[in-house]
Design a protein around this motif. Structure first.
Motif, mmCIF file in Angstrom:
data_model
loop_
_atom_site.group_PDB
_atom_site.id
_atom_site.type_symbol
_atom_site.label_atom_id
_atom_site.label_comp_id
_atom_site.label_asym_id
_atom_site.label_seq_id
_atom_site.Cartn_x
_atom_site.Cartn_y
_atom_site.Cartn_z
ATOM 1 N N THR A 90 0.821 -1.201 0.000
ATOM 2 C CA THR A 90 0.000 0.000 0.000
ATOM 3 C C THR A 90 0.859 1.257 0.000
ATOM 4 O O THR A 90 0.498 2.262 -0.615
ATOM 5 N N SER A 91 2.007 1.209 0.676
ATOM 6 C CA SER A 91 2.846 2.413 0.732
ATOM 7 C C SER A 91 3.994 2.386 -0.281
ATOM 8 O O SER A 91 4.319 3.411 -0.871
ATOM 9 N N GLU A 92 4.593 1.222 -0.526
ATOM 10 C CA GLU A 92 5.779 1.212 -1.408
ATOM 11 C C GLU A 92 5.416 1.634 -2.830
ATOM 12 O O GLU A 92 6.223 2.261 -3.520
ATOM 13 N N THR A 93 4.193 1.314 -3.271
ATOM 14 C CA THR A 93 3.798 1.666 -4.637
ATOM 15 C C THR A 93 3.608 3.175 -4.789
ATOM 16 O O THR A 93 3.814 3.722 -5.866
ATOM 17 N N VAL A 94 3.228 3.858 -3.701
ATOM 18 C CA VAL A 94 3.118 5.326 -3.744
ATOM 19 C C VAL A 94 4.496 5.913 -4.012
ATOM 20 O O VAL A 94 4.680 6.740 -4.917
ATOM 21 N N THR A 95 5.483 5.462 -3.246
ATOM 22 C CA THR A 95 6.852 5.962 -3.417
ATOM 23 C C THR A 95 7.354 5.682 -4.831
ATOM 24 O O THR A 95 8.039 6.511 -5.433
ATOM 25 N N GLN A 96 7.018 4.506 -5.362
ATOM 26 C CA GLN A 96 7.486 4.140 -6.704
ATOM 27 C C GLN A 96 6.989 5.101 -7.788
ATOM 28 O O GLN A 96 7.630 5.257 -8.820
ATOM 29 N N THR A 97 5.850 5.767 -7.558
ATOM 30 C CA THR A 97 5.352 6.721 -8.561
ATOM 31 C C THR A 97 6.085 8.056 -8.469
ATOM 32 O O THR A 97 5.902 8.922 -9.329
ATOM 33 N N GLY A 98 6.881 8.264 -7.398
ATOM 34 C CA GLY A 98 7.534 9.551 -7.172
ATOM 35 C C GLY A 98 6.795 10.388 -6.146
ATOM 36 O O GLY A 98 7.307 11.398 -5.667
ATOM 37 N N ALA A 99 5.570 9.979 -5.786
ATOM 38 C CA ALA A 99 4.798 10.732 -4.796
ATOM 39 C C ALA A 99 5.302 10.406 -3.387
ATOM 40 O O ALA A 99 6.057 9.448 -3.193
ATOM 41 N N LYS A 100 4.859 11.211 -2.416
ATOM 42 C CA LYS A 100 5.269 10.995 -1.024
ATOM 43 C C LYS A 100 4.144 10.303 -0.255
ATOM 44 O O LYS A 100 2.989 10.730 -0.333
ATOM 45 N N VAL A 101 4.498 9.249 0.478
ATOM 46 C CA VAL A 101 3.514 8.582 1.339
ATOM 47 C C VAL A 101 3.322 9.411 2.596
ATOM 48 O O VAL A 101 4.299 9.776 3.247
#
Ligand SMILES: *Cc1c(COP(=O)(O)O)cnc(C)c1O
Length: 368
Positions: A90-101
């Protein structure tokens, strides 16, 4: 000696083994290994099952989350709000887009995203929310959608643990812009390897997500955008097609097991062992049956001595994982997530668990 396993996939598959063997044979007979007719049939059946217009199948539930976030435009400079307790996908994929969790705390009762904490986590950079229907209990989707509308945010429902969970007469996954599912073998609907899917009612999003999952194009040789290789295997789709007609029955069996635990354990002191709570109008899918206790190590030892397997889901809440150590999050920032990590214990729950096994778990807890 193990008397009650935490889960038993061999038992789960033995009843449908013949159908699964035939399904796999059919994939080999047609050499339909990646996408193909079994995958198309699966997408149609899953849309029907989840009451959604479109299903985009993917190689696993983690990549499906990533694809949803990319399709919704998450990227550099954006913030995405994620509950403090979930699986790392749920969180690692947010980071992968360049966005901040941005983490936010959970409800102390149902362990899904807390509405007040959610509102406090919103900043001018927030673009979206990923509510997780943790353990199969629905997140408060009506309130979440009101907040999202007020702040013009998108919502991706992480339904990896919540196939067929309901809020009133509405299926989870039908509230947000997109819903993400995992079919990891131990999930309520499991493949025999990795598999995942996205559902939506938006044709624009469905097409965009399909392109992302298939190297950026809908037909061979076409690459309108750069994408990923996240196609579903024919064998996994064929296995899921065998299982879909049984899912309602399996989910009802999980619900009956949960009801038996709840009814048989009511007399326990809640200070010693806290049972899961269910919000009014919610019908969970009971992926996990999670109790809380301040004497967890002692309870695990007691259950082990009685031959009962239990699991900690999860030993660390997301903000306190090693990969986020540079943020120096403190327990006081996410007290309910921290409390859950320290006290949670998942008891055996699966459709094939026998009455006798349920009784063994109940009597072990009553004699603790
Ligand atoms: C299992 C799970 C995922 C990831 O699914 P995979 O298919 O294992 O990649 C994502 N979110 C949650 C809450 C999960 O439990």
């Amino acid at each position: 000696m193990i008397k009650v396993p935490f889960n038993d996939l061999a038992r789960h598959h033995s009843a449908i083994r013949c159908e699964i063997d035939n399904a796999i044979k059919s994939v080999i007979d047609h050499s339909a290994f990646v996408r193909g007719p079994h995958v198309e049939a699966f997408e149609a059946a899953f849309s029907k099952l989840t009451h959604q217009e479109y299903t985009v199948s993917c190689s696993n539930g983690t990549t499906s989350l990533y694809i949803a976030l990319r399709a919704l435009g998450a990227g550099n400079g954006d913030e995405v709000i994620v509950p403090g307790m979930s699986w790392i996908s749920t969180s690692e994929t947010v980071t992968q887009t360049g966005a901040k969790v941005v983490f936010c705390d959970i409800s102390p009762e149902t362990h899904v995203i807390d509405i007040e904490a959610l509102e406090n986590a919103i900043t001018p950079r927030t673009v979206g929310i990923i509510p997780v229907h943790l353990y199969g209990h629905p997140a408060p989707m009506k309130k979440i959608m009101e907040i999202a509308a007020k702040h013009s945010l998108w919502v991706v429902e992480d339904c990896a643990q919540a196939h067929l969970a309901m809020i009133e007469d509405r299926m989870i996954g039908s509230f947000g812009d997109v819903a993400s599912y995992s079919f990891y073998p131990g999930k309520n609907l499991g493949a025999m390897g990795d598999a995942g899917a996205l559902t939506t009612n938006s044709s624009t999003l469905a097409i965009h997500m399909t392109k992302l999952a298939r190297h950026g194009g809908l037909t061979k040789g076409q690459h309108e955008i750069e994408g990923l290789n996240s196609r579903l295997d024919g064998i996994q789709a064929a296995i899921l097609n065998v299982k879909i007609p049984y899912l309602k029955e399996w989910t009802n069996k999980r619900r009956r097991v949960a009801a038996r635990y709840l009814n048989s354990l009511v007399k326990l002191d809640p200070e010693r062992l806290k049972l899961p709570s269910i919000e009014p109008l919610c019908n969970p899918s009971w992926h996990l049956f999670v109790v809380k206790t301040n004497k967890r190590a002692e309870l695990i030892r007691h259950l082990n001595r009685s031959g009962i397997q239990s699991v900690i889901n999860y030993p660390r809440a997301l903000p306190f994982l090693q990969c986020y150590a540079d943020r120096n999050h403190r327990a006081e920032e996410f007290p309910n997530s921290y409390n859950l990590q320290e006290s949670c214990l998942s008891l055996p729950i699966f459709p094939e668990i026998t009455d006798h096994e349920i009784e063994l778990v109940v009597s072990a807890l009553n004699s603790w």
